[in-house]
Write a protein that holds these residues in place. Structure first.
Motif, PDB file in Angstrom:
ATOM      1  N   GLU A 234      24.330  63.958  22.311  1.00  0.00           N
ATOM      2  CA  GLU A 234      23.965  62.539  22.163  1.00  0.00           C
ATOM      3  C   GLU A 234      25.208  61.682  22.394  1.00  0.00           C
ATOM      4  OE1 GLU A 234      20.196  61.580  19.250  1.00  0.00           O
ATOM      5  OE2 GLU A 234      22.178  60.896  18.653  1.00  0.00           O
ATOM      6  N   SER A 237      25.909  61.258  25.990  1.00  0.00           N
ATOM      7  CA  SER A 237      24.889  60.422  26.633  1.00  0.00           C
ATOM      8  C   SER A 237      25.170  58.936  26.385  1.00  0.00           C
ATOM      9  CB  SER A 237      23.497  60.760  26.094  1.00  0.00           C
ATOM     10  OG  SER A 237      23.279  62.143  26.122  1.00  0.00           O
ATOM     11  N   ARG A 388      18.433  67.420  29.769  1.00  0.00           N
ATOM     12  CA  ARG A 388      19.701  66.786  30.178  1.00  0.00           C
ATOM     13  C   ARG A 388      19.564  66.077  31.527  1.00  0.00           C
ATOM     14  NH1 ARG A 388      20.947  66.649  25.092  1.00  0.00           N
ATOM     15  NH2 ARG A 388      20.841  68.711  24.213  1.00  0.00           N
ATOM     16  N   ILE A 391      18.032  62.759  30.649  1.00  0.00           N
ATOM     17  CA  ILE A 391      18.906  61.697  30.112  1.00  0.00           C
ATOM     18  C   ILE A 391      19.713  61.095  31.264  1.00  0.00           C
ATOM     19  CG2 ILE A 391      20.997  62.990  29.385  1.00  0.00           C
ATOM     20  CD1 ILE A 391      19.200  60.352  27.270  1.00  0.00           C
ATOM     21  N   ILE A 412      12.665  64.546  26.550  1.00  0.00           N
ATOM     22  CA  ILE A 412      13.648  63.707  25.856  1.00  0.00           C
ATOM     23  C   ILE A 412      13.372  63.737  24.353  1.00  0.00           C
ATOM     24  CG2 ILE A 412      14.394  61.277  25.550  1.00  0.00           C
ATOM     25  CD1 ILE A 412      15.451  62.586  28.098  1.00  0.00           C
ATOM     26  N   TYR A 416      16.274  63.941  21.560  1.00  0.00           N
ATOM     27  CA  TYR A 416      16.868  62.640  21.218  1.00  0.00           C
ATOM     28  C   TYR A 416      15.928  61.929  20.255  1.00  0.00           C
ATOM     29  CZ  TYR A 416      20.101  63.357  25.076  1.00  0.00           C
ATOM     30  OH  TYR A 416      21.071  63.875  25.901  1.00  0.00           O
ATOM     31  N   LEU A 419      14.751  57.537  20.802  1.00  0.00           N
ATOM     32  CA  LEU A 419      15.729  57.027  21.775  1.00  0.00           C
ATOM     33  C   LEU A 419      15.515  55.552  22.112  1.00  0.00           C
ATOM     34  CD1 LEU A 419      18.166  57.869  23.531  1.00  0.00           C
ATOM     35  CD2 LEU A 419      16.549  58.187  25.393  1.00  0.00           C
TER      36      LEU A 419
END
Ligand code: EPU
Length: 435
Positions: A234, A237, A388, A391, A412, A416, A419
């Motif tokens: 995270e 990202s 991944r 993202i 996702i 996450y 998000l």
């Protein structure tokens, strides 16, 4: 009904964001809790798809679970079922349940694994290690069946420092009779977090030099309270989002020690960061194009394979030619086709473009890429193939001119937490829509 993200790009993301607990630590520690009949409490517990799937797995074999906000209580007084259901096939966690189920029940059945499509992803190291420790394992109708009269310590050599195989061996060895040694072990921060948790439970695990881990089996493990480490994926990202959108984000909870090689790459690129007591703040020094870079992924402490996809977005904004050499997974560049449709100029190649020759040389795998920049990016319609890559698509859409519709967002949601709500607070134009 399927859902998608509708993103209007071009807004600089600014403000503060707090990291959730690490997906790849939390899920393993939940499985480790199956090693005891006592209560385990996990704090900073991430509320994501992958922990939900793992909770289903644990309940399925006998765990009682209570989750309140970011605190999980889990207790497995008895293993009531040694068969892990196919529903857990949605991620790669079930294979790790073999050790705990064999230790407590002498039998285990887990489905053949699912997870992201980023290469063959064999589990031969896991199976070999468990067999060496005294498990009999067969595979039939997409199910692994394992049995043992008692796991025994063994000397295990991993031909490649696999994260999952290291975790699997540790989880089997902690309650095995006698001593085990893992040579060629992975030493990712998530593995160290698992070891810290097991030590709290009463395990004896020693970290040696040169990727060696020594485990002394104990008779019994007990309950523990543990705070999950912040998610470094995270962190990367959000850091890339700040740099790509020309914004400034303070990532609360980011740990410098988990990100050293990422931070070096940011500095060489021409981005900047400041380490502060609360975390790490990422921003650009100026709005000039970035410097081109050569990135080579590796196991920890190298530049992580899960970071190359978001980082690639930054390299599309570098002046000149950049290179990424992926040495961990043979098939992790599927996402570049979509980036090219958004305006990037990326060419995927089968050679080893890095400093080193890797084990994929002359195998015909598309495991290197050349990126020509800078190229403006434009909104598009994208289907996410894995977490991944997904993202990276979202970051590209946040950076791009115009609107993007991104489907496949269940990938996702697996990793996450909330998000879109968190990104909206940073000023992003992102909406979850039913399609
Ligand atoms: N490998 C084998 N045989 C094995 C095991 C692994 O050949 O028995 C090979 C794999 O094919 C791959 C390499 O070893 O080429 C590394 O695989 P590893 O076992 O380390 O990966 P993993 O445990 O399946 C975890 C993370 C991944 C992360 C990798 C590398 C979890 C649930 N997954 O996967 O994270 O990319 O380690 O750090 O912890 C993600 O979170 O999006 C993700 C994919």
């Amino acid at each position: 009904m399927a859902q998608a993200f509708l993103i209007r790009g071009g807004k600089p993301l600014k403000g503060e964001i707090k990291l959730a607990g690490s997906k790849n630590a939390a899920t393993k520690i939940m499985v480790a809790s199956l090693l005891t009949s006592e209560k385990v409490i996990l704090e900073n517990f991430p509320r994501i798809g992958d922990t939900e799937i793992t909770a289903e797995l644990c309940k399925n074999v006998g765990s009682r679970i209570r989750i309140k906000n970011h605190r999980l209580e889990i207790q497995t007084p008895k293993i009531i079922n040694f068969r892990v259901k196919q529903l857990s096939q949605r991620n790669r966690i079930p294979i790790l349940a073999l050790g705990p189920l064999l230790s407590r029940k002498g039998k285990a059945e887990v489905p053949v694994l699912g997870g992201d499509k980023i290469g063959h992803r064999p589990i031969d190291f896991h199976i070999e290690a468990l067999k060496k420790m005294g498990a009999k394992i067969t595979v039939k109708n997409s199910v692994y069946r394992a049995e043992t009269k008692g796991l025994k310590g063994a000397s295990i050599y991993l031909p490649y420092p696999s994260v999952g195989a290291t975790e699997n061996t540790i989880l089997a060895a902690v309650l095995a009779k006698g001593k085990s040694k893992i040579s060629g072990a992975a030493i990712e921060p998530e593995i160290i977090d698992l070891i810290k948790f097991l030590q709290k439970m009463g395990a004896i695990i020693e970290l040696g030099v040169d990727r060696k881990i020594y485990i002394e089996g104990v008779k019994k493990l007990g309950g523990a309270v543990h705070r999950i480490i912040p998610d470094r994926n995270e962190a990367v990202s959000f850091a890339v989002m700040a740099l790509a959108t020309k914004g400034k984000i303070l990532i609360k909870g980011a740990v410098q020690g988990h990100l050293i090689n990422f931070l070096n790459a940011v500095r060489r690129l021409g981005g900047d960061f400041k380490i502060v007591p609360k975390g790490i703040e990422f921003f650009r020094k100026n709005n000039n194009p970035f410097n081109p870079l050569m990135i080579e992924t590796d196991t920890h402490p190298g530049f992580m394979t899960d970071w190359q996809q978001p980082f690639c977005i930054l390299l599309t904004q570098s002046q000149g030619q950049s290179v990424i050499h992926e040495t961990v997974y043979e098939d992790r560049f599927g996402y570049v086709q979509d980036l090219n449709r958004m305006g990037a100029r990326i060419k995927v190649l089968t050679g080893c473009l890095g400093k080193e020759i890797c084990r994929f040389i002359k195998k015909g795998y598309n495991h290197s890429c050349q990126i020509e920049g800078p190229t403006p990016l434009f909104g598009s319609q994208i289907v996410i193939p894995d977490i991944r890559a997904g993202i990276a698509h979202i970051i590209a859409a946040l950076t791009a001119k115009g609107e993007s519709l991104i489907t496949g967002i269940e990938h996702i949601d697996r990793g996450y937490e909330n998000l879109e709500t968190r990104l909206k607070k940073l000023g992003a134009s992102i909406k979850r829509v039913d399609i």
